[in-house]
Design a protein around this motif. Structure first.
Motif, short mmCIF file in Angstrom:
data_model
loop_
_atom_site.label_atom_id
_atom_site.label_comp_id
_atom_site.label_asym_id
_atom_site.label_seq_id
_atom_site.Cartn_x
_atom_site.Cartn_y
_atom_site.Cartn_z
N CYS A 1 19.32 96.12 74.88
CA CYS A 1 20.08 94.87 75.08
C CYS A 1 21.41 94.91 74.33
O CYS A 1 22.45 94.50 74.87
CB CYS A 1 19.26 93.67 74.61
SG CYS A 1 17.82 93.32 75.63
N LEU B 1 23.69 97.22 76.16
CA LEU B 1 24.17 96.55 77.38
C LEU B 1 25.28 95.56 77.05
O LEU B 1 26.32 95.54 77.73
CB LEU B 1 23.00 95.84 78.08
CG LEU B 1 23.31 95.19 79.42
CD1 LEU B 1 23.79 96.23 80.43
CD2 LEU B 1 22.09 94.48 79.95
N ILE B 2 25.11 94.78 75.99
CA ILE B 2 26.14 93.84 75.57
C ILE B 2 27.41 94.59 75.19
O ILE B 2 28.52 94.24 75.62
CB ILE B 2 25.65 92.97 74.39
CG1 ILE B 2 24.59 91.98 74.90
CG2 ILE B 2 26.80 92.24 73.71
CD1 ILE B 2 23.81 91.29 73.80
N LEU C 1 28.38 97.62 76.11
CA LEU C 1 29.00 98.23 77.29
C LEU C 1 29.68 97.19 78.17
O LEU C 1 30.79 97.41 78.67
CB LEU C 1 27.96 99.01 78.10
CG LEU C 1 27.43 100.28 77.45
CD1 LEU C 1 26.27 100.85 78.26
CD2 LEU C 1 28.54 101.32 77.28
N LEU C 2 29.01 96.05 78.38
CA LEU C 2 29.61 95.01 79.21
C LEU C 2 30.93 94.51 78.63
O LEU C 2 31.92 94.37 79.35
CB LEU C 2 28.63 93.85 79.39
CG LEU C 2 27.46 94.10 80.33
CD1 LEU C 2 26.47 92.93 80.28
CD2 LEU C 2 27.93 94.35 81.75
N VAL C 3 30.94 94.28 77.33
CA VAL C 3 32.17 93.82 76.69
C VAL C 3 33.24 94.90 76.76
O VAL C 3 34.40 94.64 77.09
CB VAL C 3 31.92 93.38 75.23
CG1 VAL C 3 33.23 93.09 74.50
CG2 VAL C 3 31.00 92.16 75.19
N TYR C 4 32.85 96.16 76.48
CA TYR C 4 33.80 97.27 76.53
C TYR C 4 34.39 97.41 77.94
O TYR C 4 35.60 97.48 78.11
CB TYR C 4 33.13 98.58 76.10
CG TYR C 4 34.04 99.77 76.26
CD1 TYR C 4 35.01 100.04 75.30
CD2 TYR C 4 33.96 100.59 77.37
CE1 TYR C 4 35.87 101.12 75.46
CE2 TYR C 4 34.81 101.67 77.53
CZ TYR C 4 35.76 101.94 76.57
OH TYR C 4 36.62 102.99 76.73
N TYR C 5 33.51 97.46 78.94
CA TYR C 5 33.99 97.63 80.32
C TYR C 5 34.84 96.45 80.76
O TYR C 5 35.84 96.62 81.45
CB TYR C 5 32.82 97.84 81.29
CG TYR C 5 32.10 99.16 81.11
CD1 TYR C 5 32.71 100.28 80.55
CD2 TYR C 5 30.78 99.29 81.50
CE1 TYR C 5 32.05 101.47 80.40
CE2 TYR C 5 30.10 100.50 81.35
CZ TYR C 5 30.75 101.58 80.80
OH TYR C 5 30.08 102.76 80.65
N LEU C 6 34.45 95.24 80.38
CA LEU C 6 35.24 94.06 80.71
C LEU C 6 36.64 94.20 80.11
O LEU C 6 37.65 93.92 80.77
CB LEU C 6 34.55 92.80 80.18
CG LEU C 6 35.23 91.48 80.49
CD1 LEU C 6 35.22 91.21 81.99
CD2 LEU C 6 34.53 90.34 79.77
N SER D 1 33.90 95.23 71.34
CA SER D 1 32.54 95.36 71.87
C SER D 1 31.55 95.54 70.72
O SER D 1 30.44 95.03 70.75
CB SER D 1 32.44 96.52 72.87
OG SER D 1 32.48 97.77 72.24
N LYS E 1 34.18 106.03 80.24
CA LYS E 1 32.98 105.26 80.57
C LYS E 1 31.71 106.07 80.31
O LYS E 1 30.74 105.56 79.74
CB LYS E 1 33.00 104.79 82.03
CG LYS E 1 33.87 103.58 82.30
CD LYS E 1 35.28 103.92 82.36
CE LYS E 1 36.23 102.83 82.75
NZ LYS E 1 37.59 103.29 82.54
#
Length: 141
Positions: A23, A26-27, A29-34, A55, A113
């Motif tokens: 989790c 995932l948080i 990575l989501l923040v980084y990719y965003l 992130s 990525k």
């Protein structure tokens, strides 16, 4: 079903850590990719690190609370000391993450990525070791 429950109870801490670590990853990575798909250009080393640090901050806040409550079930009344150790350990792994990202993306020009995912696997392992041995140490009875 009974066997699964027995296995879970036997390996509860590691299973919970892997779930919370997943989790947290995932948080992160989501923040980084965003960040890199909207605001920060990963081809610019400074902006790459800005996305990486942002992130990290959000993921670490989640990780501390989840690890304290779910994984290690800490009852330590010295929360400030525990938070300090947790942040210290996470800063060490952040520096490792930043070095890894700089080396693989900025120097070797590998895909940021994919390298972020590889880095996160390494960091999850190191974070568990640091948390288990230095941060959420159970009091000896």
């Amino acid at each position: 079903m009974k066997r699964l429950k027995e296995l879970y109870l036997k390996y509860e801490e590691i299973i919970n850590y892997l779930f919370i670590g997943g989790c947290t990853t995932l948080i992160s990575l989501l923040v980084y990719y965003l960040c890199v798909f909207t605001v920060f250009d990963p081809d610019k080393p400074l902006l790459l690190q800005c996305a990486n640090i942002l992130s990290w901050i959000i993921a670490v806040a989640f990780a501390y609370i989840a690890n304290r409550k779910v994984v290690f079930k800490s009852k330590n009344k010295n929360v400030k000391g525990e938070v300090s150790k947790f942040l210290g350990a996470r800063i060490v792994t952040l520096l490792i993450d930043m070095l890894f990202m700089w080396l693989t993306v900025s120097v070797l020009h590998l895909n940021d990525k994919i390298m972020k995912i590889v880095s996160n696997v390494i960091i999850i392992i190191l974070n568990y070791i640091f948390s288990k041995l230095f941060v959420f140490v159970k009091e000896k009875k």
